[in-house]
Design an enzyme around this catalytic site. Structure first.
Site, mmCIF file in Angstrom:
data_model
loop_
_atom_site.group_PDB
_atom_site.id
_atom_site.type_symbol
_atom_site.label_atom_id
_atom_site.label_comp_id
_atom_site.label_asym_id
_atom_site.label_seq_id
_atom_site.Cartn_x
_atom_site.Cartn_y
_atom_site.Cartn_z
ATOM 1 N N SER A 240 13.353 21.085 -9.223
ATOM 2 C CA SER A 240 13.520 19.620 -9.193
ATOM 3 C C SER A 240 12.175 18.903 -9.054
ATOM 4 O O SER A 240 11.917 17.914 -9.758
ATOM 5 C CB SER A 240 14.476 19.202 -8.073
ATOM 6 N N HIS A 270 19.428 26.718 -8.032
ATOM 7 C CA HIS A 270 18.655 25.747 -7.227
ATOM 8 C C HIS A 270 19.633 24.979 -6.333
ATOM 9 O O HIS A 270 20.381 25.584 -5.579
ATOM 10 C CB HIS A 270 17.852 24.870 -8.201
ATOM 11 N N HIS A 317 14.995 33.832 -2.329
ATOM 12 C CA HIS A 317 14.125 32.685 -2.616
ATOM 13 C C HIS A 317 12.947 33.140 -3.458
ATOM 14 O O HIS A 317 12.473 34.273 -3.311
ATOM 15 C CB HIS A 317 13.617 32.020 -1.323
ATOM 16 N N ARG A 326 14.547 25.883 7.197
ATOM 17 C CA ARG A 326 15.534 24.808 6.996
ATOM 18 C C ARG A 326 16.932 25.341 7.320
ATOM 19 O O ARG A 326 17.801 24.611 7.786
ATOM 20 C CB ARG A 326 15.477 24.297 5.548
ATOM 21 N N ASP A 374 20.533 26.523 1.573
ATOM 22 C CA ASP A 374 21.891 26.247 1.101
ATOM 23 C C ASP A 374 22.968 27.086 1.788
ATOM 24 O O ASP A 374 24.152 26.774 1.695
ATOM 25 C CB ASP A 374 21.957 26.473 -0.415
HETATM 26 N N1 CMX Z 1 22.111 37.926 -4.739
HETATM 27 C C1 CMX Z 1 22.029 38.910 -5.667
HETATM 28 N N2 CMX Z 1 20.946 39.172 -6.389
HETATM 29 C C2 CMX Z 1 19.860 38.439 -6.125
HETATM 30 C C3 CMX Z 1 19.840 37.443 -5.154
HETATM 31 C C4 CMX Z 1 21.025 37.181 -4.447
HETATM 32 N N3 CMX Z 1 21.128 36.218 -3.545
HETATM 33 N N4 CMX Z 1 18.609 36.876 -5.130
HETATM 34 C C5 CMX Z 1 17.885 37.511 -6.075
HETATM 35 N N5 CMX Z 1 18.644 38.445 -6.681
HETATM 36 C C6 CMX Z 1 18.260 39.302 -7.811
HETATM 37 C C7 CMX Z 1 17.833 38.411 -8.970
HETATM 38 O O1 CMX Z 1 18.953 37.908 -9.690
HETATM 39 C C8 CMX Z 1 16.965 39.333 -9.763
HETATM 40 O O2 CMX Z 1 17.812 40.197 -10.484
HETATM 41 P P1 CMX Z 1 17.410 40.679 -11.981
HETATM 42 O O3 CMX Z 1 16.184 41.508 -11.804
HETATM 43 O O4 CMX Z 1 18.604 41.424 -12.433
HETATM 44 O O5 CMX Z 1 17.146 39.424 -12.765
HETATM 45 C C9 CMX Z 1 16.291 40.164 -8.657
HETATM 46 O O6 CMX Z 1 17.122 40.033 -7.488
HETATM 47 C C10 CMX Z 1 14.894 39.693 -8.311
HETATM 48 O O7 CMX Z 1 14.953 38.317 -7.981
HETATM 49 P P2 CMX Z 1 13.891 37.690 -6.960
HETATM 50 O O8 CMX Z 1 12.531 37.877 -7.546
HETATM 51 O O9 CMX Z 1 14.118 38.186 -5.584
HETATM 52 O O10 CMX Z 1 14.299 36.157 -6.948
HETATM 53 P P3 CMX Z 1 13.909 35.013 -7.998
HETATM 54 O O11 CMX Z 1 12.615 34.418 -7.589
HETATM 55 O O12 CMX Z 1 14.021 35.501 -9.401
HETATM 56 O O13 CMX Z 1 15.102 33.970 -7.773
HETATM 57 C C11 CMX Z 1 16.659 32.731 -6.479
HETATM 58 C C12 CMX Z 1 15.200 33.207 -6.590
HETATM 59 C C13 CMX Z 1 16.755 31.724 -5.333
HETATM 60 C C14 CMX Z 1 17.033 32.021 -7.770
HETATM 61 C C15 CMX Z 1 17.577 33.945 -6.235
HETATM 62 O O14 CMX Z 1 17.238 34.542 -4.996
HETATM 63 C C16 CMX Z 1 19.049 33.605 -6.277
HETATM 64 O O15 CMX Z 1 19.636 33.600 -7.352
HETATM 65 N N6 CMX Z 1 19.675 33.304 -5.092
HETATM 66 C C17 CMX Z 1 21.058 32.869 -5.053
HETATM 67 C C18 CMX Z 1 21.168 31.407 -5.468
HETATM 68 C C19 CMX Z 1 20.569 30.489 -4.405
HETATM 69 O O16 CMX Z 1 20.854 30.601 -3.234
HETATM 70 N N7 CMX Z 1 19.762 29.527 -4.851
HETATM 71 C C20 CMX Z 1 19.219 28.481 -3.971
HETATM 72 C C21 CMX Z 1 17.726 28.628 -3.678
HETATM 73 C C22 CMX Z 1 17.223 27.496 -2.806
HETATM 74 C C23 CMX Z 1 17.261 26.199 -3.558
HETATM 75 O O17 CMX Z 1 16.512 26.033 -4.525
HETATM 76 O O18 CMX Z 1 18.097 25.348 -3.232
#
Ligand code: CMX
Length: 439
Positions: A240, A270, A317, A326, A374
């Site tokens: 964002s 996000h 994250h 947070r 979140d």
């Molecule tokens: N559950 C399952 N798998 C997860 C995970 C979770 N909560 N978080 C990361 N992973 C997976 C990723 O999907 C990725 O898988 P692939 O290799 O198959 O693509 C792998 O772990 C590596 O990811 P990462 O490097 O640890 O995390 P990223 O920087 O790529 O992504 C985020 C960060 C937040 C998008 C991810 O942790 C996620 O999808 N979390 C769940 C959604 C969420 O809570 N989002 C809110 C974040 C805060 C905000 O912006 O509001």
């Protein structure tokens, strides 16, 4: 001195630092980019500048150098509350100074003038199907407001001048932060309270006013203040904030820029994760069918989600490598609020907190098995009666406006450039891979 005059002094004092860096040290190397980063979403590439907040992977966010507890402790409090007003936080984010009560009162008075939202904006929201997502309504409202952009008018006036352009961004930015809670309250009332709209309270600070406009009790006023402040800023690389910065770098005005930022916030990886958390929890409770949550059944539910190829919402994250402060701040709020502490949903969220990091570590994919903002936020809203979880990301968006708008005001103040990174082709990457790097 007014907030705008203080800001003017700060921006003018800061400009030579930026100029010196580009003129004298522009070629100093501060990072390199790997193929992983190029394909993998530019993770960790240092190519954005902001002094408004900084996110340390271990420690979490600092606003203007202060941790969350330090920020809450330092800022002037709302009347009868232990929480600061959103207005005092806005002053702090923009200037880096803790305002006096008189300075906060001035911002509050200024916001009261800015808060009036033109009727055509509400008409634009009403014209949408009632089952449109509230984030669509929020984004449309921001775009509808664009026709009155002071920055856009200045740009097309023929008198555009880079030196003072930030002043017009400041005007639009201030209108946006003052009006966002009013628009959010309108959307909430339209969608979930049978269009029962409450008027703006001319004496209340933004948090209290929002609570009153959506027909909430006094205790919710602190929830609103805390929520808007905690969600405000998370340095510049998140979707964002980065989108808002990128769009504004084309000199698109703050309405275009923040509407775009809101569209990014609406993604489930996000901001939308806060609604996903609640829907995940509700689905899980339904499956339990009255059975009490235990470590065993929570573990099973987490594995079911992971084995179905889905992410566990609220965990992980891109930058953080520990529990999000947070999350902790909201957890502390729950622990310190009688009733909420013993609420079954909070108990369940606490059980997930005990269980999920171990499961995610065993799963072995995510770099950060800890909860983010979140994972905890929806439970508080639910407890206070805001059970419509598709609205939660709008609350995030009201808070995020503070960070995004402070940032683009400074972007213009310091004359940051049009953002335009360079792309390459897959064949180029393959060639550089074979040669061991780009020569
Ligand atoms: N559950 C399952 N798998 C997860 C995970 C979770 N909560 N978080 C990361 N992973 C997976 C990723 O999907 C990725 O898988 P692939 O290799 O198959 O693509 C792998 O772990 C590596 O990811 P990462 O490097 O640890 O995390 P990223 O920087 O790529 O992504 C985020 C960060 C937040 C998008 C991810 O942790 C996620 O999808 N979390 C769940 C959604 C969420 O809570 N989002 C809110 C974040 C805060 C905000 O912006 O509001």
């Amino acid at each position: 001195m007014s907030l705008k005059d203080t800001l003017k002094q700060k921006i003018e004092a800061h400009r030579p630092r930026t100029t010196k860096l580009t003129k004298e040290f522009g070629t100093v190397v501060i990072d390199h980019v790997t193929i992983d980063q190029c394909i993998g979403g530019a993770r960790d590439v240092r190519c954005l500048v902001t002094d408004i907040s900084y996110l340390d992977p271990q420690e979490g966010i600092r606003f203007r150098g202060m941790t969350i507890p330090e920020t809450f402790a330092a800022l002037p409090k709302a009347p009868g509350s232990t929480y600061p007003t959103v207005e005092s936080f806005w002053y702090f984010l923009l200037t880096g100074d803790v305002p006096t009560q008189a300075q906060v009162d001035e911002v509050l008075a200024e916001w009261k003038v800015r808060q009036t939202v033109p009727e055509y904006v509400f008409a634009a929201i009403r014209a949408l199907p009632r089952d449109s997502h509230p984030m669509v309504m929020f984004s449309v409202a921001l775009l509808a407001l664009q026709k009155d952009s002071k920055f856009a008018k200045f740009y097309s006036s023929g008198k555009f001048n880079k030196g003072v352009a930030w002043e017009y961004v400041y005007e639009d930015a201030s209108d946006i932060v003052a009006r966002s809670p009013i628009i959010a309250a309108f959307i909430y009332n339209l969608k979930y309270r049978a269009d029962k709209q409450n008027p703006i309270d001319p004496t209340a600070d933004a948090g209290a006013n929002f609570a009153r406009m959506i027909g909430q009790t006094k205790t919710y006023e602190d929830v609103a203040r805390m929520y808007f402040i905690l969600h405000s800023d998370h340095e510049s690389g998140n979707v964002s904030a980065h989108t808002t910065h990128l769009v504004h770098s084309a000199l698109s005005d703050p309405y275009y820029a923040y509407s775009a930022g809101i569209n990014g916030l609406a993604g489930p990886l996000h901001g939308l994760a806060n609604q996903e958390v609640l829907s995940w929890i509700m689905e899980f409770q339904k499956k339990l069918g009255g059975e009490a949550p235990t470590k065993e059944n929570v573990t099973k539910a987490l594995w079911d989600t992971l084995n179905a190829g889905q992410v566990v919402p609220g965990y992980g994250h891109a930058v953080l490598r520990k529990t999000d402060p947070r999350y902790q701040a909201q957890r502390d709020f729950c622990l310190n609020t009688p009733g909420l502490k013993d609420d079954p949903l909070f108990q369940l969220v606490s059980m997930i907190y005990e269980t999920a990091p171990g499961v995610l570590t065993e799963h072995g994919k995510t770099k950060n098995p800890w909860p983010n903002v979140d994972a905890q936020s929806g439970v508080i809203q639910w407890y206070y009666g805001l059970k419509e979880w598709d609205f939660y990301t709008v609350l995030f968006g009201v808070g995020r406006a503070l960070g995004c708008m402070a940032n683009i005001t400074w972007d213009r103040g310091l004359g940051y450039a049009l953002e335009r990174p360079k792309s390459v082709t897959t064949a180029m990457l393959e060639k550089w891979a074979a040669e061991g790097g780009r020569k």
